[in-house]
Design a protein around this motif. Structure first.
Motif, PDB file in Angstrom:
ATOM      1  N   MET A 338       6.736  10.087 102.838  1.00  0.00           N
ATOM      2  CA  MET A 338       5.780  11.190 102.704  1.00  0.00           C
ATOM      3  C   MET A 338       5.589  11.558 101.234  1.00  0.00           C
ATOM      4  N   CYS A 339       6.685  11.572 100.479  1.00  0.00           N
ATOM      5  CA  CYS A 339       6.610  11.901  99.051  1.00  0.00           C
ATOM      6  C   CYS A 339       5.768  10.870  98.310  1.00  0.00           C
ATOM      7  N   ARG A 340       5.967   9.601  98.633  1.00  0.00           N
ATOM      8  CA  ARG A 340       5.182   8.552  97.973  1.00  0.00           C
ATOM      9  C   ARG A 340       3.700   8.676  98.313  1.00  0.00           C
ATOM     10  N   ALA A 341       3.409   9.032  99.559  1.00  0.00           N
ATOM     11  CA  ALA A 341       2.004   9.218  99.956  1.00  0.00           C
ATOM     12  C   ALA A 341       1.376  10.369  99.169  1.00  0.00           C
ATOM     13  N   PHE A 342       2.116  11.468  99.024  1.00  0.00           N
ATOM     14  CA  PHE A 342       1.626  12.602  98.233  1.00  0.00           C
ATOM     15  C   PHE A 342       1.435  12.196  96.776  1.00  0.00           C
ATOM     16  N   ASP A 343       2.438  11.505  96.222  1.00  0.00           N
ATOM     17  CA  ASP A 343       2.394  11.119  94.815  1.00  0.00           C
ATOM     18  C   ASP A 343       1.205  10.202  94.538  1.00  0.00           C
ATOM     19  N   ARG A 344       0.907   9.328  95.485  1.00  0.00           N
ATOM     20  CA  ARG A 344      -0.226   8.407  95.322  1.00  0.00           C
ATOM     21  C   ARG A 344      -1.548   9.181  95.237  1.00  0.00           C
ATOM     22  N   ALA A 546      -0.430  15.945  72.537  1.00  0.00           N
ATOM     23  CA  ALA A 546       0.869  16.515  72.899  1.00  0.00           C
ATOM     24  C   ALA A 546       0.882  17.002  74.343  1.00  0.00           C
ATOM     25  N   VAL A 547      -0.195  17.655  74.763  1.00  0.00           N
ATOM     26  CA  VAL A 547      -0.275  18.180  76.138  1.00  0.00           C
ATOM     27  C   VAL A 547      -0.257  17.042  77.146  1.00  0.00           C
ATOM     28  N   VAL A 548      -1.035  16.011  76.883  1.00  0.00           N
ATOM     29  CA  VAL A 548      -1.062  14.865  77.809  1.00  0.00           C
ATOM     30  C   VAL A 548       0.300  14.194  77.861  1.00  0.00           C
ATOM     31  N   PHE A 549       0.921  14.027  76.680  1.00  0.00           N
ATOM     32  CA  PHE A 549       2.227  13.362  76.640  1.00  0.00           C
ATOM     33  C   PHE A 549       3.283  14.171  77.390  1.00  0.00           C
ATOM     34  N   CYS A 550       3.308  15.452  77.153  1.00  0.00           N
ATOM     35  CA  CYS A 550       4.375  16.284  77.722  1.00  0.00           C
ATOM     36  C   CYS A 550       4.112  16.702  79.169  1.00  0.00           C
ATOM     37  N   GLN A 551       2.853  16.852  79.571  1.00  0.00           N
ATOM     38  CA  GLN A 551       2.560  17.390  80.902  1.00  0.00           C
ATOM     39  C   GLN A 551       1.943  16.349  81.838  1.00  0.00           C
ATOM     40  N   VAL A 552       0.802  15.811  81.445  1.00  0.00           N
ATOM     41  CA  VAL A 552       0.088  14.891  82.344  1.00  0.00           C
ATOM     42  C   VAL A 552       0.881  13.605  82.541  1.00  0.00           C
ATOM     43  N   ARG A 553       1.329  13.024  81.435  1.00  0.00           N
ATOM     44  CA  ARG A 553       2.090  11.777  81.536  1.00  0.00           C
ATOM     45  C   ARG A 553       3.369  11.972  82.338  1.00  0.00           C
ATOM     46  N   GLU A 554       4.070  13.062  82.084  1.00  0.00           N
ATOM     47  CA  GLU A 554       5.302  13.321  82.815  1.00  0.00           C
ATOM     48  C   GLU A 554       5.024  13.596  84.291  1.00  0.00           C
ATOM     49  N   ALA A 555       3.920  14.284  84.577  1.00  0.00           N
ATOM     50  CA  ALA A 555       3.574  14.555  85.984  1.00  0.00           C
ATOM     51  C   ALA A 555       3.301  13.262  86.731  1.00  0.00           C
ATOM     52  N   LYS A 556       2.666  12.321  86.062  1.00  0.00           N
ATOM     53  CA  LYS A 556       2.389  11.027  86.693  1.00  0.00           C
ATOM     54  C   LYS A 556       3.664  10.226  86.916  1.00  0.00           C
ATOM     55  N   ARG A 557       4.602  10.350  85.985  1.00  0.00           N
ATOM     56  CA  ARG A 557       5.800   9.499  86.039  1.00  0.00           C
ATOM     57  C   ARG A 557       6.970  10.128  86.787  1.00  0.00           C
ATOM     58  N   ASN A 558       7.171  11.421  86.585  1.00  0.00           N
ATOM     59  CA  ASN A 558       8.437  12.016  87.019  1.00  0.00           C
ATOM     60  C   ASN A 558       8.279  13.304  87.827  1.00  0.00           C
ATOM     61  N   LEU A 559       7.163  13.476  88.492  1.00  0.00           N
ATOM     62  CA  LEU A 559       6.910  14.749  89.167  1.00  0.00           C
ATOM     63  C   LEU A 559       7.991  15.086  90.197  1.00  0.00           C
ATOM     64  N   LEU A 560       8.439  14.091  90.958  1.00  0.00           N
ATOM     65  CA  LEU A 560       9.390  14.362  92.044  1.00  0.00           C
ATOM     66  C   LEU A 560      10.747  13.696  91.835  1.00  0.00           C
ATOM     67  N   ASN A 561      11.025  13.266  90.612  1.00  0.00           N
ATOM     68  CA  ASN A 561      12.285  12.547  90.381  1.00  0.00           C
ATOM     69  C   ASN A 561      13.512  13.372  90.768  1.00  0.00           C
ATOM     70  N   ARG A 562      13.553  14.619  90.353  1.00  0.00           N
ATOM     71  CA  ARG A 562      14.703  15.459  90.701  1.00  0.00           C
ATOM     72  C   ARG A 562      14.751  15.717  92.205  1.00  0.00           C
ATOM     73  N   PHE A 563      13.578  15.826  92.820  1.00  0.00           N
ATOM     74  CA  PHE A 563      13.524  16.053  94.269  1.00  0.00           C
ATOM     75  C   PHE A 563      14.111  14.859  95.011  1.00  0.00           C
ATOM     76  N   TYR A 564      13.787  13.647  94.538  1.00  0.00           N
ATOM     77  CA  TYR A 564      14.341  12.442  95.172  1.00  0.00           C
ATOM     78  C   TYR A 564      15.866  12.467  95.124  1.00  0.00           C
ATOM     79  N   ALA A 565      16.402  12.794  93.989  1.00  0.00           N
ATOM     80  CA  ALA A 565      17.864  12.841  93.849  1.00  0.00           C
ATOM     81  C   ALA A 565      18.459  13.927  94.735  1.00  0.00           C
ATOM     82  N   HIS A 566      17.762  15.053  94.815  1.00  0.00           N
ATOM     83  CA  HIS A 566      18.242  16.171  95.629  1.00  0.00           C
ATOM     84  C   HIS A 566      18.226  15.806  97.115  1.00  0.00           C
ATOM     85  N   VAL A 567      17.151  15.172  97.552  1.00  0.00           N
ATOM     86  CA  VAL A 567      17.037  14.789  98.966  1.00  0.00           C
ATOM     87  C   VAL A 567      18.090  13.759  99.336  1.00  0.00           C
ATOM     88  N   GLY A 568      18.347  12.823  98.428  1.00  0.00           N
ATOM     89  CA  GLY A 568      19.312  11.763  98.708  1.00  0.00           C
ATOM     90  C   GLY A 568      20.715  12.276  98.955  1.00  0.00           C
TER      91      GLY A 568
END
Length: 612
Positions: A338-344, A546-568
């Motif tokens: 479900m997370c991957r579907a949302f992320d896509r 700077a905004v794209v690097f810090c926010q947009v790029r990170e949102a694309k790459r790592n939006l749910l990374n901590r959530f994945y670790a938490h769920v696991g």
């Protein structure tokens, strides 16, 4: 070839399952509608109830004057191999009735529950199943008796209401019509035959039954009707002799009544030549045999309808989501899927596959330049303010050539204004990203069934966006601070620094230099404005990076990374809580799964017995 009993018994079981699941009536595509049944039609006091009781071999229907049958009774007969006879109602599935007098009382109570203790009618059927070794497999629908006038306590529309109800059953192409008419009434005026003729003009679906043959005037008979001369049907007429009122009052056994009926036909000078195809027992077998032939002829269309419905149910189940396995691994896989579907979908919004990401460009192309243009540099670099800043920077000792400290103070205080538009850009992009998260969750079909998981993903994504925003704020603030911490020296070296000279016509006159003259202060203000303009052009390009690097790029790459670790790291019970579905959706899917199992089972069973 399959036996008649096995095929009709199968249909009865399927119809029974349909009634349990509510897949019957009103829906032309339902399996119930595709399977044939026998609709029993007759006027009031035509002997309709007695015929049904004779077929069942039990005294179980309410009796009385006027409209006794006030709700359709769907009667399913299931032939058993010995054992005790019993009945079951759909509205009381766990209760078996072995006392058929109690069955009669329950029909009365259930009728009154819907219609009240009035003479009103209802089209809501009562479903009754009878299991007995003395019946044939058959589905009969007992309908309210047709009437010509309303009696006291009935609505004026009762006559038309009953006809409309009966018509709704008999006009279905899969309905076999059992038209019951009393022998002591002219067949031409029979309500049942009149209605049957309207909905089945060829007579291919109609069986005629003549009752009360024993009550005809002496010297008369019903041979013209029974032999098809008065009104011809494609199927034969059947005569029956029901129990008399006196026999009913004495509780004469139905089996004994059947025997007496057969003796009547065998000993009658008018009907003895027809005795082998007269009576309720023969009628039941005739209907069962015909029902079997109808079912067999319609098997291809029934299978086609079943396959179509299975495809529709499978598609609906795919749309709603399949049931989830109960083990921890299956639950974790489902959540991550479900997370991957949302992320896509979220990435599609950012990258242009879906609308919304363009608003980020709007921040950089319109909002940021607009905010930079509105900065109060005209006021800040006004003559009075420049003079004030220069004077304060000089202190008690005026500057000699160029007011370097004054320049630095003016530039530093001017650069401070850039932090507002920079932070506003960070916040604007943050709110765009938050909105895209909200929209992406709503557009992820797989998530719609899990409101708790939706909330968890939303919270995790927004928490990550807050972290990205904080990092972005620090970065754009550093960009501004870097401009203030080290000035571009080459820019100032190219600027004219000579103070304003005195009168040109008197070469011998001493230089009259005013370090705080308006002309000199204007030049300082213009030089600072030019430098601020250069920095503004730089920041207009570097802030978006700077905004794209810090926010947009990170949102694309790592939006749910901590959530994945938490769920696991969660236990099975916690994962189950995250997959807590909307109860109404779970109930709906359970119903679809049951219907799907019913249709697949029906298809397999029909295939297995129809062509043996």
């Amino acid at each position: 070839m399959a036996t008649m009993e096995s095929l009709i018994g199968l249909v009865n079981r399927i119809q029974r399952a349909c009634t349990v699941l509510g897949d019957h009536g009103g829906d032309a595509s339902s399996l119930w509608e595709a399977l044939p049944s026998v609709a029993v039609v007759g006027g009031q006091s035509s002997g309709k109830s007695s015929v049904l009781e004779s077929i069942v071999g039990r005294d179980f229907l309410p009796r009385g004057s006027g409209i006794v049958t006030r709700r359709p009774l769907v009667l399913q007969l299931h032939k058993t191999e010995g054992g005790q006879e019993y009945a079951e109602f759909l509205h009381a599935p766990r209760k078996r009735y072995t006392d058929f007098a109690a069955v009669r009382r329950e029909i009365e109570v259930e009728t009154d529950r819907i219609t009240g203790k009035t003479k009103a009618i209802s089209n809501m059927p009562i479903h009754l199943s009878v299991y007995s070794p003395n019946v044939v497999n058959l589905t009969l629908i007992d309908l309210p008796g047709l009437t010509k006038v309303a009696v006291e306590g009935q609505a004026e529309s009762i006559v038309q209401d009953i006809e409309n109800m009966v018509r709704s059953y008999v006009e279905k192409p899969n309905s076999i019509i059992l038209a019951i008419s009393p022998a002591n009434q002219d067949i031409a005026t029979s309500d049942a035959i009149k209605l049957a003729r309207e909905v089945d003009p060829t007579g291919e679906r109609t069986f005629g039954v003549v009752t009360k043959l024993d009550l005809m005037d002496q010297g008369t008979n019903a041979l013209d009707v029974l032999e098809g001369r008065s009104y011809r049907l494609q199927h034969q007429w059947v005569g029956v002799v029901n129990r008399s009122q006196a026999e009913i009052n004495k509780n004469v056994d139905m089996m004994a009544a059947r025997q007496k009926e057969q003796e009547y036909f065998q000993n009658s000078p008018d009907y003895s030549h027809l005795a082998h195809k007269m009576g309720a027992e023969y009628l039941a077998k005739l209907l069962s045999k015909h029902l079997e032939s109808v079912i067999r002829a319609r098997i291809p269309s029934i299978i086609s309808m079943i396959n179509k419905t299975i495809d529709e149910l499978e598609a609906e189940l795919d749309r709603m989501g399949r049931p989830i396995g109960g083990d921890q691994g299956a639950q974790l896989y489902t959540i991550l899927d479900m997370c991957r579907a949302f992320d896509r979908i979220f990435k599609e919004h950012l990258e242009g596959g879906r609308p919304g990401g363009d608003k980020i460009y709007g921040v950089f192309d319109h909002q940021l330049p607009g905010a930079l243009k509105k900065l109060p540099f005209d006021r800040h670099l006004s003559l009075n303010n420049v003079k004030r800043v220069i004077s304060e920077a000089d202190g008690y000792q005026p500057h000699l050539i160029a007011p370097e400290q004054g320049y630095r103070r003016l530039i530093d205080s001017s650069l401070h204004y850039f932090k507002g538009p920079a932070e506003a850009s960070v916040d604007a992009v943050h709110f765009v990203l938050k909105e895209l998260v909200r929209r992406s969750i709503g557009e992820t079909e797989e998530l719609k069934r899990f409101p708790t998981l939706q909330s968890d993903i939303s919270a995790a994504a927004n928490e990550a966006l807050e972290r990205f925003r904080e990092d972005s704020r620090k970065t754009v603030a550093r960009l501004v601070d870097m401009e203030a911490s080290y000035l571009t020296v080459e820019f100032f070296r190219k600027l004219p620094t000579d103070p304003e000279k005195g009168p040109k016509d008197d070469k011998n006159a001493p230089q009259n230099i005013d370090r705080y003259g308006d002309g000199h202060l204007r030049r300082i203000g213009a030089n600072v404005a030019a430098y601020i303009g250069m920095v503004c052009d730089t920041l207009r390009n570097t802030i978006p990076k700077a905004v794209v690097f810090c926010q947009v790029r990170e949102a694309k790459r790592n939006l749910l990374n901590r959530f994945y670790a938490h769920v696991g790291s969660k236990e099975k019970q916690q994962l189950s809580a995250m997959l807590d579905e909307d109860p109404s959706l779970m109930e709906k899917r359970d119903q679809i799964v049951k219907r799907l199992e019913l249709y697949k089972s029906a298809r397999n069973e029909i295939d297995s017995v129809a062509w043996k």
